[in-house]
Design an enzyme around this catalytic site. Structure first.
Site, PDB file in Angstrom:
ATOM      1  N   GLY A  15       8.486  15.943  44.036  1.00 16.44           N
ATOM      2  CA  GLY A  15       7.099  15.474  44.086  1.00 16.44           C
ATOM      3  C   GLY A  15       6.912  14.124  43.426  1.00 16.44           C
ATOM      4  O   GLY A  15       7.875  13.441  43.033  1.00 16.44           O
ATOM      5  N   GLN A  16       5.637  13.745  43.292  1.00 22.18           N
ATOM      6  CA  GLN A  16       5.299  12.407  42.807  1.00 22.18           C
ATOM      7  C   GLN A  16       5.886  12.136  41.417  1.00 22.18           C
ATOM      8  O   GLN A  16       6.440  11.077  41.160  1.00 22.18           O
ATOM      9  CB  GLN A  16       3.768  12.265  42.771  1.00 22.18           C
ATOM     10  CG  GLN A  16       3.306  10.830  42.614  1.00 22.18           C
ATOM     11  CD  GLN A  16       1.863  10.721  42.155  1.00 22.18           C
ATOM     12  OE1 GLN A  16       1.196  11.707  41.855  1.00 22.18           O
ATOM     13  NE2 GLN A  16       1.368   9.507  42.099  1.00 22.18           N
ATOM     14  N   ASP A  38      13.656  22.098  44.350  1.00 21.24           N
ATOM     15  CA  ASP A  38      12.366  22.082  45.047  1.00 21.24           C
ATOM     16  C   ASP A  38      12.482  23.028  46.241  1.00 21.24           C
ATOM     17  O   ASP A  38      13.555  23.578  46.493  1.00 21.24           O
ATOM     18  CB  ASP A  38      12.023  20.643  45.514  1.00 21.24           C
ATOM     19  CG  ASP A  38      10.505  20.434  45.639  1.00 21.24           C
ATOM     20  OD1 ASP A  38       9.863  21.204  46.379  1.00 21.24           O
ATOM     21  OD2 ASP A  38       9.983  19.515  44.998  1.00 21.24           O
ATOM     22  N   ASP A  54      12.404  28.334  45.099  1.00 16.95           N
ATOM     23  CA  ASP A  54      10.982  28.668  45.120  1.00 16.95           C
ATOM     24  C   ASP A  54      10.631  29.138  43.710  1.00 16.95           C
ATOM     25  O   ASP A  54      11.176  30.142  43.242  1.00 16.95           O
ATOM     26  CB  ASP A  54      10.722  29.782  46.153  1.00 16.95           C
ATOM     27  CG  ASP A  54       9.248  30.159  46.219  1.00 16.95           C
ATOM     28  OD1 ASP A  54       8.461  29.765  45.319  1.00 16.95           O
ATOM     29  OD2 ASP A  54       8.880  30.870  47.179  1.00 16.95           O
ATOM     30  N   TYR A 144      -7.620  24.849  40.450  1.00 16.12           N
ATOM     31  CA  TYR A 144      -6.547  24.094  39.780  1.00 16.12           C
ATOM     32  C   TYR A 144      -6.842  23.965  38.285  1.00 16.12           C
ATOM     33  O   TYR A 144      -5.989  24.272  37.439  1.00 16.12           O
ATOM     34  CB  TYR A 144      -6.463  22.717  40.447  1.00 16.12           C
ATOM     35  CG  TYR A 144      -5.505  21.744  39.811  1.00 16.12           C
ATOM     36  CD1 TYR A 144      -4.131  21.949  39.837  1.00 16.12           C
ATOM     37  CD2 TYR A 144      -5.979  20.573  39.214  1.00 16.12           C
ATOM     38  CE1 TYR A 144      -3.260  21.024  39.278  1.00 16.12           C
ATOM     39  CE2 TYR A 144      -5.117  19.643  38.664  1.00 16.12           C
ATOM     40  CZ  TYR A 144      -3.755  19.876  38.692  1.00 16.12           C
ATOM     41  OH  TYR A 144      -2.893  18.961  38.140  1.00 16.12           O
TER      42      TYR A 144
HETATM   43  P1  NAD Z   1       3.417  16.949  43.823  1.00 15.83           P
HETATM   44  O1  NAD Z   1       2.548  17.773  44.691  1.00 15.83           O
HETATM   45  O2  NAD Z   1       3.703  15.544  44.222  1.00 15.83           O
HETATM   46  O3  NAD Z   1       4.813  17.671  43.597  1.00 15.83           O
HETATM   47  C1  NAD Z   1       4.928  19.050  43.402  1.00 15.83           C
HETATM   48  C2  NAD Z   1       6.264  19.465  43.909  1.00 15.83           C
HETATM   49  O4  NAD Z   1       6.359  20.882  43.729  1.00 15.83           O
HETATM   50  C3  NAD Z   1       6.458  19.190  45.410  1.00 15.83           C
HETATM   51  O5  NAD Z   1       7.661  18.492  45.633  1.00 15.83           O
HETATM   52  C4  NAD Z   1       6.492  20.574  46.031  1.00 15.83           C
HETATM   53  O6  NAD Z   1       7.373  20.676  47.147  1.00 15.83           O
HETATM   54  C5  NAD Z   1       6.972  21.420  44.875  1.00 15.83           C
HETATM   55  N1  NAD Z   1       6.615  22.820  45.034  1.00 15.83           N
HETATM   56  C6  NAD Z   1       5.461  23.345  45.540  1.00 15.83           C
HETATM   57  N2  NAD Z   1       5.537  24.677  45.548  1.00 15.83           N
HETATM   58  C7  NAD Z   1       6.745  25.001  45.037  1.00 15.83           C
HETATM   59  C8  NAD Z   1       7.400  26.222  44.798  1.00 15.83           C
HETATM   60  N3  NAD Z   1       6.846  27.410  45.118  1.00 15.83           N
HETATM   61  N4  NAD Z   1       8.635  26.190  44.266  1.00 15.83           N
HETATM   62  C9  NAD Z   1       9.230  25.004  43.956  1.00 15.83           C
HETATM   63  N5  NAD Z   1       8.661  23.826  44.176  1.00 15.83           N
HETATM   64  C10 NAD Z   1       7.435  23.827  44.717  1.00 15.83           C
HETATM   65  O7  NAD Z   1       2.781  17.007  42.367  1.00 15.83           O
HETATM   66  P2  NAD Z   1       2.981  15.981  41.161  1.00 15.83           P
HETATM   67  O8  NAD Z   1       1.909  14.965  41.255  1.00 15.83           O
HETATM   68  O9  NAD Z   1       4.390  15.568  41.066  1.00 15.83           O
HETATM   69  O10 NAD Z   1       2.592  16.940  39.955  1.00 15.83           O
HETATM   70  C11 NAD Z   1       3.561  17.642  39.211  1.00 15.83           C
HETATM   71  C12 NAD Z   1       2.857  18.398  38.108  1.00 15.83           C
HETATM   72  O11 NAD Z   1       2.080  17.486  37.307  1.00 15.83           O
HETATM   73  C13 NAD Z   1       1.885  19.459  38.598  1.00 15.83           C
HETATM   74  O12 NAD Z   1       1.941  20.561  37.741  1.00 15.83           O
HETATM   75  C14 NAD Z   1       0.545  18.795  38.468  1.00 15.83           C
HETATM   76  O13 NAD Z   1      -0.471  19.722  38.256  1.00 15.83           O
HETATM   77  C15 NAD Z   1       0.729  17.926  37.252  1.00 15.83           C
HETATM   78  N6  NAD Z   1      -0.196  16.802  37.231  1.00 15.83           N
HETATM   79  C16 NAD Z   1      -0.086  15.778  38.137  1.00 15.83           C
HETATM   80  C17 NAD Z   1      -1.000  14.725  38.097  1.00 15.83           C
HETATM   81  C18 NAD Z   1      -0.920  13.579  39.067  1.00 15.83           C
HETATM   82  O14 NAD Z   1      -1.799  12.707  39.059  1.00 15.83           O
HETATM   83  N7  NAD Z   1       0.104  13.494  39.910  1.00 15.83           N
HETATM   84  C19 NAD Z   1      -2.020  14.728  37.138  1.00 15.83           C
HETATM   85  C20 NAD Z   1      -2.121  15.815  36.260  1.00 15.83           C
HETATM   86  C21 NAD Z   1      -1.180  16.834  36.293  1.00 15.83           C
HETATM   87  N1  SER Z   2      -4.249  13.886  39.654  1.00 17.12           N
HETATM   88  C1  SER Z   2      -4.509  15.279  39.618  1.00 17.12           C
HETATM   89  C2  SER Z   2      -5.405  15.695  40.718  1.00 17.12           C
HETATM   90  O1  SER Z   2      -6.167  14.874  41.167  1.00 17.12           O
HETATM   91  C3  SER Z   2      -5.116  15.645  38.301  1.00 17.12           C
HETATM   92  O2  SER Z   2      -4.460  16.726  37.808  1.00 17.12           O
HETATM   93  O3  SER Z   2      -5.355  16.826  41.104  1.00 17.12           O
END
Ligand code: NAD
Ligand code: SER
Length: 316
Positions: A15-16, A38, A54, A144
């Protein structure tokens, strides 16, 4: 900083955040000691050992931990705010059950340390929106946010009850250029750069003056590594730390982009994500993170916009 027998597992590595975290952890620990996992292979991931996993499959997780001798887990898999509202029961299941699986691994002493991110989504419409304090009213209005708030409580409980070394940050909206975001309310602030370079226009799904807390991905990754590498006695909050980078609105980021692309045109068509954004803070008081483990951001809006445009230009 890292012991020679440390082995890292990243769950949701494609993911991101995961892609950039995998790269950075590999620099510290060596690629062969950082296992990316992943649901499927991501084209953005570097050449680390990779496992299809998973996060809801507790047995498969246990097998991977044993197979690689994992000591530290970075658990990133989740449904984010916008996709979570579209599939609330599954968001709750994924975000909660997967966290329990990881917390239990540490409780049973199979692993030593956990990183699990929380979010500004733990706050809600009754929270003070300016300089939102670490401890304040928290009535999240998205599934969420509810799952992240509950997760924070469980993390603290596992720490107090079983001594589980779990560390967490309430990330603001994260902005990076190496991989695509996955269904958040703050994602407009990433998409805008791709469209600005490709078409010179962008239609924002948030209204022009919707100010939200944001952060450059480089700062977020550095914060993640800093909290994980800090001595245990410095981590005084075992729910999750407020963390601040910068705050801006769609209009403000568009104005900054126009300094580089003068003809860039922005329009506004708020959708269901507007209500989510309206319930979140506009700015964050992160003095606990600054005092406890020395947090300080590097990127302001000017530096962020320049870095995004420069890097995306060379990528595309
Ligand atoms: P994302 O959606 O880009 O990546 C999440 C990854 O998890 C994806 O690659 C997806 O394939 C994988 N995934 C989904 N279900 C799965 C499963 N059952 N088993 C294994 N992998 C699985 O999200 P992100 O932006 O990289 O966020 C990662 C974490 O950071 C999350 O917990 C999110 O809540 C937290 N977060 C992100 C942000 C943001 O702005 N990006 C802000 C606050 C918190
Ligand atoms: N960037 C995230 C969202 O918008 C915050 O956790 O869901």
């Amino acid at each position: 900083m890292s012991a020679s027998n440390d082995k890292i597992l990243i769950i949701g590595a494609g993911g991101q955040i995961g892609v950039e975290l995998t790269e950075n952890l590999s620099t510290i620990y060596g690629s062969s000691n950082v296992i990316a996992s992943d649901l499927k292979v991501s084209p953005y991931l570097p050449n680390n050992p990779f496992e299809i996993l998973d996060a809801l499959d507790k047995n498969a997780l246990f097998e991977i931990v044993k197979k690689h001798g994992i000591t530290h887990v970075y658990h990133l898999a989740a449904l984010l705010s916008a996709t979570g509202e579209q599939n609330p029961m599954f968001a709750w299941k994924l975000n909660m059950e997967s966290l329990f699986h990881v917390l239990d691994l540490a409780k049973e002493k199979h692993i030593k340390q956990i990183y699990w991110p929380s979010s500004i989504a733990v706050f809600g419409p009754t929270t003070p929106q300016i300089n939102t304090p670490q401890y304040t009213v928290m009535e999240p209005s998205t599934i969420y946010g509810i799952s992240k708030q509950a997760g924070e409580r469980w993390c603290e409980w596992y720490f107090k009850k079983f001594g589980v070394d779990v560390r967490s940050i309430r990330y603001p909206g994260l902005i990076g250029w190496k991989s695509a975001p996955g269904g958040g309310t703050t994602d407009y602030a990433v998409h805008i750069f791709y469209e600005a370079l490709k078409t010179g226009t962008y239609e924002s799904f948030l209204s022009e003056n919707t100010t939200l807390p944001m952060m450059c991905m480089e700062d977020a990754i550095r914060a993640t590594l800093e909290i994980m590498h800090a001595p245990a006695e410095k981590i005084k909050i075992r729910s999750s730390y407020n963390l601040s980078g910068l705050s801006f609105s769609p209009k403000e980021i568009a104005d900054e982009i126009r300094k580089h692309i003068p003809n860039f045109k922005m329009s506004y068509k708020p959708d269901f994500r507007q209500q989510i954004a309206d319930s979140w803070p506009k700015s964050i008081d992160d003095s606990s993170a600054r005092i406890d483990w020395g947090w300080k951001e590097k990127y302001n809006l000017e530096a962020l916009v320049k870095a995004m445009l420069d890097n995306l230009k060379t990528k595309t």
